[in-house]
Write a protein that holds these residues in place. Sequence first.
Motif, PDB file in Angstrom:
ATOM      1  N   CYS A   1      65.475  10.325 -48.815  1.00 10.17           N
ATOM      2  CA  CYS A   1      64.361   9.547 -49.350  1.00 10.17           C
ATOM      3  C   CYS A   1      64.281   8.200 -48.643  1.00 10.17           C
ATOM      4  CB  CYS A   1      64.531   9.330 -50.855  1.00 10.17           C
ATOM      5  SG  CYS A   1      64.370  10.841 -51.816  1.00 10.17           S
TER       6      CYS A   1
ATOM      7  N   ILE B   1      58.896   6.286 -56.793  1.00  2.00           N
ATOM      8  CA  ILE B   1      58.687   7.717 -57.004  1.00  2.00           C
ATOM      9  C   ILE B   1      58.828   8.070 -58.485  1.00  2.00           C
ATOM     10  CG2 ILE B   1      59.549  10.046 -56.473  1.00  2.00           C
ATOM     11  CD1 ILE B   1      58.171   8.728 -54.074  1.00  2.00           C
TER      12      ILE B   1
ATOM     13  N   ILE C   1      55.048   8.662 -58.717  1.00  2.00           N
ATOM     14  CA  ILE C   1      54.741  10.079 -58.892  1.00  2.00           C
ATOM     15  C   ILE C   1      54.890  10.468 -60.362  1.00  2.00           C
ATOM     16  CG2 ILE C   1      55.435  12.449 -58.334  1.00  2.00           C
ATOM     17  CD1 ILE C   1      54.059  11.085 -55.975  1.00  2.00           C
TER      18      ILE C   1
ATOM     19  N   ALA D   1      58.335   6.288 -50.457  1.00  3.76           N
ATOM     20  CA  ALA D   1      57.525   5.341 -51.223  1.00  3.76           C
ATOM     21  C   ALA D   1      57.263   4.119 -50.365  1.00  3.76           C
ATOM     22  CB  ALA D   1      58.235   4.945 -52.510  1.00  3.76           C
TER      23      ALA D   1
ATOM     24  N   CYS E   1      61.528  12.398 -50.409  1.00  2.36           N
ATOM     25  CA  CYS E   1      60.379  11.638 -50.903  1.00  2.36           C
ATOM     26  C   CYS E   1      60.307  10.274 -50.214  1.00  2.36           C
ATOM     27  CB  CYS E   1      60.486  11.433 -52.416  1.00  2.36           C
ATOM     28  SG  CYS E   1      60.312  12.970 -53.359  1.00  2.36           S
TER      29      CYS E   1
ATOM     30  N   SER F   1      62.214   4.194 -48.657  1.00  9.14           N
ATOM     31  CA  SER F   1      61.412   3.228 -49.389  1.00  9.14           C
ATOM     32  C   SER F   1      61.087   2.055 -48.480  1.00  9.14           C
ATOM     33  CB  SER F   1      62.199   2.745 -50.615  1.00  9.14           C
ATOM     34  OG  SER F   1      61.579   1.636 -51.190  1.00  9.14           O
TER      35      SER F   1
ATOM     36  N   VAL G   1      62.782   3.867 -54.967  1.00 12.34           N
ATOM     37  CA  VAL G   1      62.604   5.290 -55.262  1.00 12.34           C
ATOM     38  C   VAL G   1      62.655   5.535 -56.771  1.00 12.34           C
ATOM     39  CG1 VAL G   1      63.594   7.601 -54.962  1.00 12.34           C
ATOM     40  CG2 VAL G   1      63.449   6.048 -53.006  1.00 12.34           C
TER      41      VAL G   1
ATOM     42  N   ILE H   1      65.899  13.867 -56.573  1.00 11.52           N
ATOM     43  CA  ILE H   1      64.735  13.407 -55.833  1.00 11.52           C
ATOM     44  C   ILE H   1      65.069  13.672 -54.370  1.00 11.52           C
ATOM     45  CG2 ILE H   1      63.221  11.482 -55.278  1.00 11.52           C
ATOM     46  CD1 ILE H   1      64.160  10.139 -57.875  1.00 11.52           C
TER      47      ILE H   1
ATOM     48  N   CYS I   1      57.491  14.395 -52.054  1.00  9.08           N
ATOM     49  CA  CYS I   1      56.373  13.632 -52.602  1.00  9.08           C
ATOM     50  C   CYS I   1      56.286  12.268 -51.916  1.00  9.08           C
ATOM     51  CB  CYS I   1      56.552  13.428 -54.109  1.00  9.08           C
ATOM     52  SG  CYS I   1      56.480  14.966 -55.047  1.00  9.08           S
ATOM     53  N   SER I   2      55.105  11.679 -51.908  1.00  8.91           N
ATOM     54  CA  SER I   2      54.974  10.362 -51.293  1.00  8.91           C
ATOM     55  C   SER I   2      53.992   9.485 -52.056  1.00  8.91           C
ATOM     56  CB  SER I   2      54.540  10.484 -49.830  1.00  8.91           C
ATOM     57  OG  SER I   2      53.241  11.023 -49.743  1.00  8.91           O
TER      58      SER I   2
END
Length: 168
Positions: A141, A96, A55, A113, A111, A143, A125, A108, A66-67
């Motif tokens: 988050c 990310i 990102i 990833a 999110c 991952s 991340v 963060i 966010c992704s």
Amino acid sequence: GCAVRNCTITAVGEDGVAGGIVGNAYYGTFEGQPGVYDCVVEDTVITGYAVAGGIAGKGVPTLINCSVKGGSVTATGEAAYIGDINSYTGGYAGGILGFIYNSQDCAILSCTADTVVTGYSAGGVAGYFYSRYGTATVQDCHSTGTVTGKYCAGGIIGMSFVNSVFVD
């Protein structure tokens, strides 16, 4: 939010910083400061010499919801030590966020990833995540994918100072 799909983003110079949405941003504080929110990067190849992030490459203090899906994030540089914010020479990659060394709080949050991350220091991340005087928070988050680091690698964070990071 915004979206980037099926792109190739490259910054290969010695100071090259690449990000799916933002390459390089100036440092700020977490609360009340601009950040990147509700953005998606899909099937995009992101390559930077110094820093690469799915990102944001460097310096964004706040990333929320966010992704990153598919594609890859690669930092090709070879440095592992940071004496101050201007002394790194490269190799930080994150699904990310590639790199932040902030003087205030940074975060963060929420999110995900799902991408291939490769660098000298690589994290699912964040490649390098540190707040000098505040708290660096990674919360809710996720991952998935492959993370490969020549010096260090982590499913969430590749490299940081332990006393500054809160992971939940």
